[in-house]
Write a protein that holds these residues in place. Structure first.
Motif, PDB file in Angstrom:
ATOM      1  N   LYS A  13      59.595 -16.629  43.267  1.00 32.34           N
ATOM      2  CA  LYS A  13      59.560 -15.298  43.888  1.00 32.34           C
ATOM      3  C   LYS A  13      59.801 -14.239  42.832  1.00 32.34           C
ATOM      4  O   LYS A  13      60.514 -14.475  41.850  1.00 32.34           O
ATOM      5  N   GLY A  14      59.180 -13.094  43.042  1.00 33.88           N
ATOM      6  CA  GLY A  14      59.238 -12.022  42.064  1.00 33.88           C
ATOM      7  C   GLY A  14      60.611 -11.416  41.913  1.00 33.88           C
ATOM      8  O   GLY A  14      61.355 -11.278  42.882  1.00 33.88           O
ATOM      9  N   ILE A  15      60.916 -11.048  40.708  1.00 35.04           N
ATOM     10  CA  ILE A  15      62.158 -10.336  40.422  1.00 35.04           C
ATOM     11  C   ILE A  15      61.882  -8.833  40.483  1.00 35.04           C
ATOM     12  O   ILE A  15      62.521  -8.103  41.235  1.00 35.04           O
ATOM     13  N   GLU A  16      60.897  -8.378  39.713  1.00 38.47           N
ATOM     14  CA  GLU A  16      60.540  -6.957  39.734  1.00 38.47           C
ATOM     15  C   GLU A  16      59.810  -6.572  41.024  1.00 38.47           C
ATOM     16  O   GLU A  16      59.914  -5.433  41.476  1.00 38.47           O
ATOM     17  N   SER A  17      59.084  -7.519  41.589  1.00 39.57           N
ATOM     18  CA  SER A  17      58.340  -7.300  42.837  1.00 39.57           C
ATOM     19  C   SER A  17      58.807  -8.339  43.852  1.00 39.57           C
ATOM     20  O   SER A  17      58.192  -9.402  43.995  1.00 39.57           O
ATOM     21  N   PRO A  18      59.895  -8.085  44.560  1.00 42.14           N
ATOM     22  CA  PRO A  18      60.495  -9.102  45.425  1.00 42.14           C
ATOM     23  C   PRO A  18      59.642  -9.527  46.618  1.00 42.14           C
ATOM     24  O   PRO A  18      59.950 -10.522  47.259  1.00 42.14           O
ATOM     25  N   GLU A  19      58.570  -8.797  46.907  1.00 46.26           N
ATOM     26  CA  GLU A  19      57.670  -9.181  47.991  1.00 46.26           C
ATOM     27  C   GLU A  19      56.553 -10.100  47.493  1.00 46.26           C
ATOM     28  O   GLU A  19      55.691 -10.506  48.265  1.00 46.26           O
ATOM     29  N   ARG A  20      56.557 -10.437  46.208  1.00 48.74           N
ATOM     30  CA  ARG A  20      55.483 -11.235  45.603  1.00 48.74           C
ATOM     31  C   ARG A  20      55.989 -12.646  45.296  1.00 48.74           C
ATOM     32  O   ARG A  20      57.039 -12.821  44.687  1.00 48.74           O
ATOM     33  N   TYR A  21      55.209 -13.617  45.719  1.00 52.87           N
ATOM     34  CA  TYR A  21      55.538 -15.031  45.518  1.00 52.87           C
ATOM     35  C   TYR A  21      54.363 -15.728  44.847  1.00 52.87           C
ATOM     36  O   TYR A  21      53.198 -15.392  45.092  1.00 52.87           O
ATOM     37  N   ILE A  22      54.675 -16.725  44.042  1.00 52.72           N
ATOM     38  CA  ILE A  22      53.665 -17.589  43.445  1.00 52.72           C
ATOM     39  C   ILE A  22      53.942 -18.995  43.973  1.00 52.72           C
ATOM     40  O   ILE A  22      55.015 -19.562  43.731  1.00 52.72           O
ATOM     41  N   LEU A  23      52.977 -19.518  44.704  1.00 49.28           N
ATOM     42  CA  LEU A  23      53.083 -20.855  45.273  1.00 49.28           C
ATOM     43  C   LEU A  23      52.171 -21.785  44.489  1.00 49.28           C
ATOM     44  O   LEU A  23      50.981 -21.496  44.325  1.00 49.28           O
ATOM     45  N   MET A  58      45.068 -34.538  38.521  1.00 47.86           N
ATOM     46  CA  MET A  58      45.780 -33.760  39.509  1.00 47.86           C
ATOM     47  C   MET A  58      45.281 -32.316  39.450  1.00 47.86           C
ATOM     48  O   MET A  58      45.003 -31.786  38.389  1.00 47.86           O
ATOM     49  N   ILE A  59      45.217 -31.690  40.609  1.00 45.95           N
ATOM     50  CA  ILE A  59      44.736 -30.312  40.751  1.00 45.95           C
ATOM     51  C   ILE A  59      45.908 -29.412  41.133  1.00 45.95           C
ATOM     52  O   ILE A  59      46.735 -29.772  41.974  1.00 45.95           O
ATOM     53  N   LEU A  60      45.962 -28.244  40.513  1.00 50.27           N
ATOM     54  CA  LEU A  60      46.957 -27.235  40.863  1.00 50.27           C
ATOM     55  C   LEU A  60      46.296 -26.177  41.721  1.00 50.27           C
ATOM     56  O   LEU A  60      45.309 -25.565  41.312  1.00 50.27           O
ATOM     57  N   GLU A  61      46.824 -25.984  42.907  1.00 53.51           N
ATOM     58  CA  GLU A  61      46.451 -24.841  43.747  1.00 53.51           C
ATOM     59  C   GLU A  61      47.468 -23.757  43.448  1.00 53.51           C
ATOM     60  O   GLU A  61      48.675 -23.971  43.565  1.00 53.51           O
ATOM     61  N   LEU A  62      46.996 -22.585  43.056  1.00 55.35           N
ATOM     62  CA  LEU A  62      47.873 -21.461  42.747  1.00 55.35           C
ATOM     63  C   LEU A  62      47.576 -20.356  43.748  1.00 55.35           C
ATOM     64  O   LEU A  62      46.436 -19.896  43.845  1.00 55.35           O
ATOM     65  N   ALA A  63      48.588 -19.977  44.514  1.00 56.34           N
ATOM     66  CA  ALA A  63      48.419 -18.932  45.525  1.00 56.34           C
ATOM     67  C   ALA A  63      49.379 -17.786  45.235  1.00 56.34           C
ATOM     68  O   ALA A  63      50.585 -18.009  45.078  1.00 56.34           O
ATOM     69  N   GLU A  64      48.834 -16.585  45.152  1.00 58.17           N
ATOM     70  CA  GLU A  64      49.656 -15.379  45.021  1.00 58.17           C
ATOM     71  C   GLU A  64      49.824 -14.813  46.424  1.00 58.17           C
ATOM     72  O   GLU A  64      48.842 -14.477  47.086  1.00 58.17           O
ATOM     73  N   ILE A  65      51.063 -14.735  46.863  1.00 58.87           N
ATOM     74  CA  ILE A  65      51.370 -14.293  48.224  1.00 58.87           C
ATOM     75  C   ILE A  65      52.176 -13.007  48.159  1.00 58.87           C
ATOM     76  O   ILE A  65      53.211 -12.949  47.486  1.00 58.87           O
ATOM     77  N   CYS A  66      51.723 -11.988  48.866  1.00 70.43           N
ATOM     78  CA  CYS A  66      52.458 -10.723  48.987  1.00 70.43           C
ATOM     79  C   CYS A  66      52.831 -10.553  50.458  1.00 70.43           C
ATOM     80  O   CYS A  66      51.961 -10.588  51.329  1.00 70.43           O
ATOM     81  N   ILE A  67      54.128 -10.370  50.700  1.00 70.33           N
ATOM     82  CA  ILE A  67      54.597 -10.249  52.070  1.00 70.33           C
ATOM     83  C   ILE A  67      55.022  -8.813  52.357  1.00 70.33           C
ATOM     84  O   ILE A  67      55.154  -7.990  51.450  1.00 70.33           O
ATOM     85  N   HIS A  68      55.262  -8.547  53.640  1.00 66.85           N
ATOM     86  CA  HIS A  68      55.725  -7.222  54.045  1.00 66.85           C
ATOM     87  C   HIS A  68      57.130  -6.973  53.494  1.00 66.85           C
ATOM     88  O   HIS A  68      57.983  -7.876  53.517  1.00 66.85           O
ATOM     89  N   PRO A  69      57.417  -5.773  52.983  1.00 68.96           N
ATOM     90  CA  PRO A  69      58.748  -5.464  52.444  1.00 68.96           C
ATOM     91  C   PRO A  69      59.845  -5.707  53.476  1.00 68.96           C
ATOM     92  O   PRO A  69      59.650  -5.514  54.676  1.00 68.96           O
ATOM     93  N   GLY A  70      60.981  -6.170  52.973  1.00 69.83           N
ATOM     94  CA  GLY A  70      62.148  -6.373  53.819  1.00 69.83           C
ATOM     95  C   GLY A  70      62.176  -7.693  54.570  1.00 69.83           C
ATOM     96  O   GLY A  70      63.120  -7.942  55.331  1.00 69.83           O
ATOM     97  N   GLN A  71      61.184  -8.551  54.360  1.00 70.05           N
ATOM     98  CA  GLN A  71      61.135  -9.830  55.077  1.00 70.05           C
ATOM     99  C   GLN A  71      61.368 -11.034  54.157  1.00 70.05           C
ATOM    100  O   GLN A  71      61.092 -12.167  54.537  1.00 70.05           O
TER     101      GLN A  71
END
Length: 102
Positions: free
Chosen positions: A43-53, A1-14
């Protein structure tokens, strides 16, 4: 099995809207892709606009060729893409070891 790891940063407030959109895109689009085996989103705690998928694929090609070369990829990006502050950073990994709890 392969893991795709994506770091996603979104616009603040969304965050609230993105939380709904990413789950919709995963459940309605990616979950039906060839070789799809599961996902996790953090989803980030210290950086709430940052997600790890994390998406688990049967093979690397299921993601890089089958999914990315399909119309489903465009559908996925139309759901989540408008939230991206910058393009996601995506890498793939093989499992080396894991604990019994995960």
């Amino acid at each position: 099995m392969i893991l795709e790891l994506a770091e996603i940063c979104i616009h603040p407030g969304q965050q609230a809207e993105f939380d709904v959109a990413i789950q919709r895109g995963l459940n309605e689009v990616i979950a039906h892709a060839k070789g799809f085996r599961g996902f996790k989103v953090n989803k980030g705690i210290e950086s709430p606009e940052r997600y790890i998928l994390m998406i688990f694929w049967e093979t690397l090609e299921n993601h890089t060729i089958d999914f990315r070369g399909s119309e489903a990829f465009a559908a996925w990006r139309s759901i989540v893409g408008p939230f991206f502050a910058v393009p996601p950073v995506v890498e793939h990994f093989d499992l080396l070891a894991k604990s019994a709890q995960v």
